[in-house]
Every structure is written in structure tokens, then in C-alpha cells.
Scaffold this motif. Structure first.
Motif, PDB file in Angstrom:
ATOM      1  N   ASP A 139       0.822  -1.591  -0.259  1.00 51.02           N
ATOM      2  CA  ASP A 139      -0.033   0.232  -0.029  1.00 51.02           C
ATOM      3  C   ASP A 139       1.028   1.499  -0.142  1.00 51.02           C
ATOM      4  OD1 ASP A 139      -1.969  -1.554   0.050  1.00 51.02           O
ATOM      5  OD2 ASP A 139      -2.629  -1.666   2.373  1.00 51.02           O
ATOM      6  N   LEU A 140       2.311   1.394   0.549  1.00 52.39           N
ATOM      7  CA  LEU A 140       3.445   2.202  -0.001  1.00 52.39           C
ATOM      8  C   LEU A 140       3.471   3.043  -1.092  1.00 52.39           C
ATOM      9  CD1 LEU A 140       5.544   1.585   3.561  1.00 52.39           C
ATOM     10  CD2 LEU A 140       3.454   3.740   3.038  1.00 52.39           C
ATOM     11  N   GLU A 141       2.989   2.037  -1.890  1.00 53.88           N
ATOM     12  CA  GLU A 141       3.362   2.720  -3.725  1.00 53.88           C
ATOM     13  C   GLU A 141       3.325   3.650  -4.064  1.00 53.88           C
ATOM     14  OE1 GLU A 141       2.396  -0.894  -6.716  1.00 53.88           O
ATOM     15  OE2 GLU A 141       3.802  -2.647  -5.313  1.00 53.88           O
ATOM     16  N   GLY A 142       3.690   4.686  -4.574  1.00 53.85           N
ATOM     17  CA  GLY A 142       3.530   5.797  -4.591  1.00 53.85           C
ATOM     18  C   GLY A 142       3.421   7.309  -3.879  1.00 53.85           C
ATOM     19  N   LYS A 143       3.842   6.066  -2.363  1.00 52.98           N
ATOM     20  CA  LYS A 143       3.528   7.773  -1.897  1.00 52.98           C
ATOM     21  C   LYS A 143       4.711   7.220  -0.708  1.00 52.98           C
ATOM     22  CE  LYS A 143      -0.719   6.446  -0.395  1.00 52.98           C
ATOM     23  NZ  LYS A 143      -1.596   5.769  -1.403  1.00 52.98           N
ATOM     24  N   LYS A 144       4.953   8.378   0.612  1.00 58.41           N
ATOM     25  CA  LYS A 144       5.533   9.581   0.624  1.00 58.41           C
ATOM     26  C   LYS A 144       6.183   8.618   1.563  1.00 58.41           C
ATOM     27  CE  LYS A 144       3.793  14.080  -0.550  1.00 58.41           C
ATOM     28  NZ  LYS A 144       2.891  14.714  -0.099  1.00 58.41           N
ATOM     29  N   ILE A 145       7.614   8.279   2.624  1.00 58.58           N
ATOM     30  CA  ILE A 145       7.578   7.162   3.400  1.00 58.58           C
ATOM     31  C   ILE A 145       8.831   8.068   3.830  1.00 58.58           C
ATOM     32  CG2 ILE A 145       8.664   5.466   3.935  1.00 58.58           C
ATOM     33  CD1 ILE A 145       8.113   4.506   1.469  1.00 58.58           C
ATOM     34  N   ALA A 146       8.436   8.662   5.542  1.00 62.93           N
ATOM     35  CA  ALA A 146       9.732   9.133   5.780  1.00 62.93           C
ATOM     36  C   ALA A 146      10.502   8.234   6.814  1.00 62.93           C
ATOM     37  CB  ALA A 146       9.527  10.252   7.566  1.00 62.93           C
ATOM     38  N   VAL A 147      11.754   8.437   6.849  1.00 60.92           N
ATOM     39  CA  VAL A 147      12.736   7.344   6.855  1.00 60.92           C
ATOM     40  C   VAL A 147      14.264   7.793   7.561  1.00 60.92           C
ATOM     41  CG1 VAL A 147      11.801   5.138   6.069  1.00 60.92           C
ATOM     42  CG2 VAL A 147      14.219   7.361   4.936  1.00 60.92           C
ATOM     43  N   GLN A 148      15.298   7.429   8.677  1.00 62.15           N
ATOM     44  CA  GLN A 148      16.308   8.260   8.617  1.00 62.15           C
ATOM     45  C   GLN A 148      17.291   7.720   8.142  1.00 62.15           C
ATOM     46  OE1 GLN A 148      18.527   7.073  12.425  1.00 62.15           O
ATOM     47  NE2 GLN A 148      19.252   8.455  13.124  1.00 62.15           N
ATOM     48  N   ILE A 149      18.102   7.896   7.786  1.00 62.67           N
ATOM     49  CA  ILE A 149      19.334   8.200   6.389  1.00 62.67           C
ATOM     50  C   ILE A 149      20.101   7.257   6.662  1.00 62.67           C
ATOM     51  CG2 ILE A 149      21.551   9.328   5.819  1.00 62.67           C
ATOM     52  CD1 ILE A 149      20.218  12.338   6.152  1.00 62.67           C
ATOM     53  N   ASN A 179       3.422  13.400  11.833  1.00 68.00           N
ATOM     54  CA  ASN A 179       2.780  14.006  12.429  1.00 68.00           C
ATOM     55  C   ASN A 179       2.031  14.998  11.623  1.00 68.00           C
ATOM     56  OD1 ASN A 179       2.065  11.281  13.998  1.00 68.00           O
ATOM     57  ND2 ASN A 179       3.113  11.828  15.507  1.00 68.00           N
ATOM     58  N   ASN A 180       3.580  16.324  10.665  1.00 66.43           N
ATOM     59  CA  ASN A 180       2.710  17.192  10.183  1.00 66.43           C
ATOM     60  C   ASN A 180       2.054  16.447   9.281  1.00 66.43           C
ATOM     61  OD1 ASN A 180       3.524  18.345  12.466  1.00 66.43           O
ATOM     62  ND2 ASN A 180       5.447  18.948  11.432  1.00 66.43           N
ATOM     63  N   LYS A 181       1.935  15.332   8.688  1.00 70.65           N
ATOM     64  CA  LYS A 181       1.126  14.931   7.488  1.00 70.65           C
ATOM     65  C   LYS A 181       1.606  15.239   6.429  1.00 70.65           C
ATOM     66  CE  LYS A 181      -2.697  14.388   9.348  1.00 70.65           C
ATOM     67  NZ  LYS A 181      -3.590  12.894  10.096  1.00 70.65           N
ATOM     68  N   ASN A 182       3.366  15.055   6.392  1.00 69.56           N
ATOM     69  CA  ASN A 182       4.248  16.162   5.337  1.00 69.56           C
ATOM     70  C   ASN A 182       4.702  14.511   4.598  1.00 69.56           C
ATOM     71  OD1 ASN A 182       3.630  18.351   5.213  1.00 69.56           O
ATOM     72  ND2 ASN A 182       5.358  18.315   6.600  1.00 69.56           N
ATOM     73  N   ALA A 183       4.247  13.321   5.528  1.00 69.93           N
ATOM     74  CA  ALA A 183       5.053  11.546   4.698  1.00 69.93           C
ATOM     75  C   ALA A 183       3.566  11.300   5.051  1.00 69.93           C
ATOM     76  CB  ALA A 183       6.112  11.185   6.143  1.00 69.93           C
ATOM     77  N   ASP A 184       3.528   9.639   4.362  1.00 68.63           N
ATOM     78  CA  ASP A 184       1.805   9.171   4.216  1.00 68.63           C
ATOM     79  C   ASP A 184       2.705   7.711   5.822  1.00 68.63           C
ATOM     80  OD1 ASP A 184       0.597   9.756   2.124  1.00 68.63           O
ATOM     81  OD2 ASP A 184       2.275   9.559   0.565  1.00 68.63           O
ATOM     82  N   ALA A 185       3.573   7.599   5.757  1.00 64.42           N
ATOM     83  CA  ALA A 185       4.309   6.611   6.038  1.00 64.42           C
ATOM     84  C   ALA A 185       5.264   6.739   6.973  1.00 64.42           C
ATOM     85  CB  ALA A 185       3.889   5.162   5.858  1.00 64.42           C
ATOM     86  N   VAL A 186       5.845   5.935   8.087  1.00 64.50           N
ATOM     87  CA  VAL A 186       7.454   5.683   8.619  1.00 64.50           C
ATOM     88  C   VAL A 186       7.391   4.101   8.659  1.00 64.50           C
ATOM     89  CG1 VAL A 186       9.098   5.872  10.488  1.00 64.50           C
ATOM     90  CG2 VAL A 186       7.340   7.801   9.826  1.00 64.50           C
ATOM     91  N   ILE A 187       8.959   4.214   7.580  1.00 63.43           N
ATOM     92  CA  ILE A 187       9.534   2.386   8.041  1.00 63.43           C
ATOM     93  C   ILE A 187      10.773   2.323   9.186  1.00 63.43           C
ATOM     94  CG2 ILE A 187      10.344   0.697   7.201  1.00 63.43           C
ATOM     95  CD1 ILE A 187       9.068   1.007   4.111  1.00 63.43           C
ATOM     96  N   ILE A 188      10.175   2.187  10.310  1.00 72.06           N
ATOM     97  CA  ILE A 188      11.301   1.704  11.748  1.00 72.06           C
ATOM     98  C   ILE A 188      11.241   0.620  12.266  1.00 72.06           C
ATOM     99  CG2 ILE A 188       9.691   2.761  12.547  1.00 72.06           C
ATOM    100  CD1 ILE A 188      12.066   4.663  14.134  1.00 72.06           C
ATOM    101  N   ASP A 189      12.446   0.804  12.996  1.00 70.68           N
ATOM    102  CA  ASP A 189      12.428  -0.678  13.706  1.00 70.68           C
ATOM    103  C   ASP A 189      11.280  -0.902  14.506  1.00 70.68           C
ATOM    104  OD1 ASP A 189      14.975   0.676  12.243  1.00 70.68           O
ATOM    105  OD2 ASP A 189      16.068  -1.481  13.853  1.00 70.68           O
ATOM    106  N   LYS A 190      10.496  -2.090  15.290  1.00 78.12           N
ATOM    107  CA  LYS A 190       9.413  -2.497  15.497  1.00 78.12           C
ATOM    108  C   LYS A 190       9.434  -1.170  17.010  1.00 78.12           C
ATOM    109  CE  LYS A 190       5.449  -5.635  16.186  1.00 78.12           C
ATOM    110  NZ  LYS A 190       5.203  -6.688  15.908  1.00 78.12           N
ATOM    111  N   PRO A 191      10.887  -2.116  17.621  1.00 83.37           N
ATOM    112  CA  PRO A 191      10.999  -2.033  19.257  1.00 83.37           C
ATOM    113  C   PRO A 191      10.715  -0.419  19.382  1.00 83.37           C
ATOM    114  CG  PRO A 191      12.485  -3.057  18.679  1.00 83.37           C
ATOM    115  CD  PRO A 191      11.802  -2.949  17.198  1.00 83.37           C
ATOM    116  N   VAL A 192      11.429   0.560  18.719  1.00 82.88           N
ATOM    117  CA  VAL A 192      11.220   1.834  18.528  1.00 82.88           C
ATOM    118  C   VAL A 192      10.084   2.384  17.995  1.00 82.88           C
ATOM    119  CG1 VAL A 192      12.294   3.506  17.424  1.00 82.88           C
ATOM    120  CG2 VAL A 192      13.703   1.543  17.839  1.00 82.88           C
ATOM    121  N   ALA A 193       9.152   2.016  17.764  1.00 82.54           N
ATOM    122  CA  ALA A 193       7.839   2.244  16.595  1.00 82.54           C
ATOM    123  C   ALA A 193       6.951   1.474  18.459  1.00 82.54           C
ATOM    124  CB  ALA A 193       7.535   1.770  15.211  1.00 82.54           C
ATOM    125  N   GLU A 194       6.799   0.334  19.072  1.00 83.13           N
ATOM    126  CA  GLU A 194       6.096   0.133  19.289  1.00 83.13           C
ATOM    127  C   GLU A 194       5.973   1.432  20.846  1.00 83.13           C
ATOM    128  OE1 GLU A 194       7.434  -3.169  20.286  1.00 83.13           O
ATOM    129  OE2 GLU A 194       5.592  -4.452  19.234  1.00 83.13           O
TER     130      GLU A 194
END
Ligand code: ARG
Length: 259
Positions: A139-149, A179-194
Motif C-alpha cells: 500500500d506504500l507504492e507511490g506514497k511518501k515514506i519518512a526514514v532515517q538516513i 505527524n505534520n502530515k508531510n509523509a504518509d508513513a514511516v518505516i522503522i525498527d519495530k521496538p522503536v515504533a512500539e
């Protein structure tokens, strides 16, 4: 004149004694502990972070590396670096080791040597609570994804067809972008997300999809450095004497899975 000569002699003698003492102190300084310079990127709670208004580094990785250092008879000195600066800093000798929730990957193994794994992680997707359109990586195809470099999350995002990958230096910026709605999603390590979801992200964001890729974390040292062996020995000892479990339970609220 005689007096002056005597005074000069005395002075020289003092200087020699002082210098002698100084020299002795240097060579006999073996009881002064050696310093282990450790690099991290501290916007990755609960592994490494700074409490609000504090300069101290805390978290699972921080306590673990201090315990490892103690076991090795060394004092741990933490350096705050960009995540993408950690591997170059090991290779330049600026730091001796890096602990930063760093996943052991084939690509990184070409540049540095890793200790044995000390934690098994995986990636997840985070979206805002009101988003019902994104349920999986597809579902992330064509979407904005925020990540750490420089992270495995950034690599994952780059593998999504048509996605616009927005890369940031810190994870604070990554979550802000969401949360500023400038990205649709974040991909990050699960324990950090939790960890984030029960704190700053509470009531705002949620996890979606399955955990992606089992990612073991390791402590990185300069390629082929014998420090890896010493770290492994200390880590094994901490696992045996219960210290590792104590630190693990403190940060994750449960005992580590036996494997
Ligand atoms: N586990 C991921 C990786 O190795 C993310 C690590 C990010 N760590 C940090 N301290 N910011 O790429």
C-alpha cells in the motif's frame, strides 16, 4: 654568589624530582582505566536516547555497552554522531566501537566487523491513526515514506515502487514529518515504533502490517579489529551472570526469548 649557586642547584633538583615523578606516573598509569570510545545516534529509544533536558545517554544499548566496558576493565565514553557517520568514524579511528541498534547486514559486514548479535529486531510501518488506506508495504507504492538516513528502514522504503523516500538525520524529524502530515508513513525498527506509540505518538499513530525482516543488532568495530572478540567474551559473560537479562528486562519489561 655561593648562595645563589646553592639555590639554583636546589631548584634544579626539585625540577628533576618533579619531572621524574611525572614520568613515573605516566608509565605506572596502568591502573588508570583505558577508555573505550563508543559512537551512537541517540534518537532511537529505547536503545539510545537522551531524556528531556538531559545530556546523558540512556537506554538498553547504553547500559549494555557500559556493562561490557566494565567487564573489559574499560571506561566507556559515548560520542553522539549521525547514524551514517558511525561506520566512517570506525574506519577513521575516531571511535573504537559503535552501538546504535545497528542491524548486521551483508553490506555493512564488508566495511566493519560485528560482535555477536545482542538483540533481534525487525522493521514495521507506522501511520497516523486516521489512515485506513495503508495496511502493508504494498500500500506504500507511490506514497511518501519518512526514514532515517542510512538505515535498513531507508533501504526498505527505497525498494517500494514509485515511493518518495524522505530521509532525515534523526528519528525525531522522521516522526515529526509523519505527524505534520508531510509523509504518509514511516518505516522503522519495530521496538522503536512500539516505544514511541506509548509516548509521543500516543493517540496519534499506529503500527500496521507484519514485522518485516528479522534483523539482529550487533556492535560494530573497525574491520578485523580484535576488539570484536573481547566484546563477545564480555557479552557472553554478562549473559551468563544474569546482568544482560537484568538490563533487558528493565527496558523491555520481559525476559529475552531463549534462542
Ligand atoms: N536497525 C536499523 C539499521 O541498522 C536502524 C538503526 C538506527 N539506529 C539509531 N541509533 N538511530 O539500519
Amino acid at each position: 654568589m655561593k648562595k645563589l649557586f646553592a639555590a639554583l642547584c636546589l631548584l634544579t633538583a626539585f625540577a628533576m624530582v618533579a619531572a621524574g615523578c611525572g614520568g613515573k606516573k605516566d608509565t605506572a598509569g596502568t591502573d588508570a582505566k583505558k577508555v573505550l570510545k563508543v559512537g551512537t545516534e541517540p534518537t532511537f529509544a529505547p536503545f539510545e536516547f537522551q531524556e528531556k533536558d538531559s545530556k546523558d545517554f540512556t537506554g538498553f544499548d547504553m547500559e549494555l555497552i557500559r556493562a561490557i566496558g566494565k567487564q573489559m576493565g574499560m571506561t566507556v565514553e559515548i560520542k553522539n554522531l549521525g547514524f551514517d557517520a558511525l561506520i566512517p568514524s570506525l574506519n577513521s579511528g575516531n571511535i573504537d566501537a559503535a552501538i546504535a541498534g545497528m542491524s548486521i547486514t551483508e553490506a555493512r559486514k564488508k566495511a566493519v566487523t560485528f560482535s555477536d548479535s545482542y538483540y533481534t529486531s525487525g522493521l514495521t510501518i507506522v501511520v497516523t491513526k486516521d489512515n485506513d488506506a495503508i495496511k502493508s508495504l504494498k500500500d506504500l507504492e507511490g506514497k511518501k515514506i519518512a526514514v532515517q538516513i542510512g538505515t535498513t528502514g531507508a533501504d526498505k522504503a527505497a525498494s517500494v515502487p514509485g515511493a518518495q523516500v524522505k530521509r532525515f538525520n534523526t528519528n525525531s524529524e522522521v516522526f515529526l514529518e509523519l505527524n505534520n502530515k508531510n509523509a504518509d508513513a514511516v518505516i522503522i525498527d519495530k521496538p522503536v515504533a512500539e516505544y514511541f506509540l506509548v509516548r509521543e505518538g500516543k493517540g496519534k499513530d499506529k503500527l500496521v502490517g507484519d514485522t518485516m525482516d528479522a534483523e539482529p543488532y550487533g556492535i560494530a568495530v573497525k574491520k578485523d579489529s580484535k576488539l570484536a572478540g573481547e566484546i563477545n567474551k564480555a557479552l557472553a559473560e554478562l549473559k551468563k551472570n544474569g546482568e544482560y537479562n537484568k538490563i533487558y528486562e528493565k527496558w523491555f519489561g520481559k525476559a529475552p526469548k531463549a534462542n
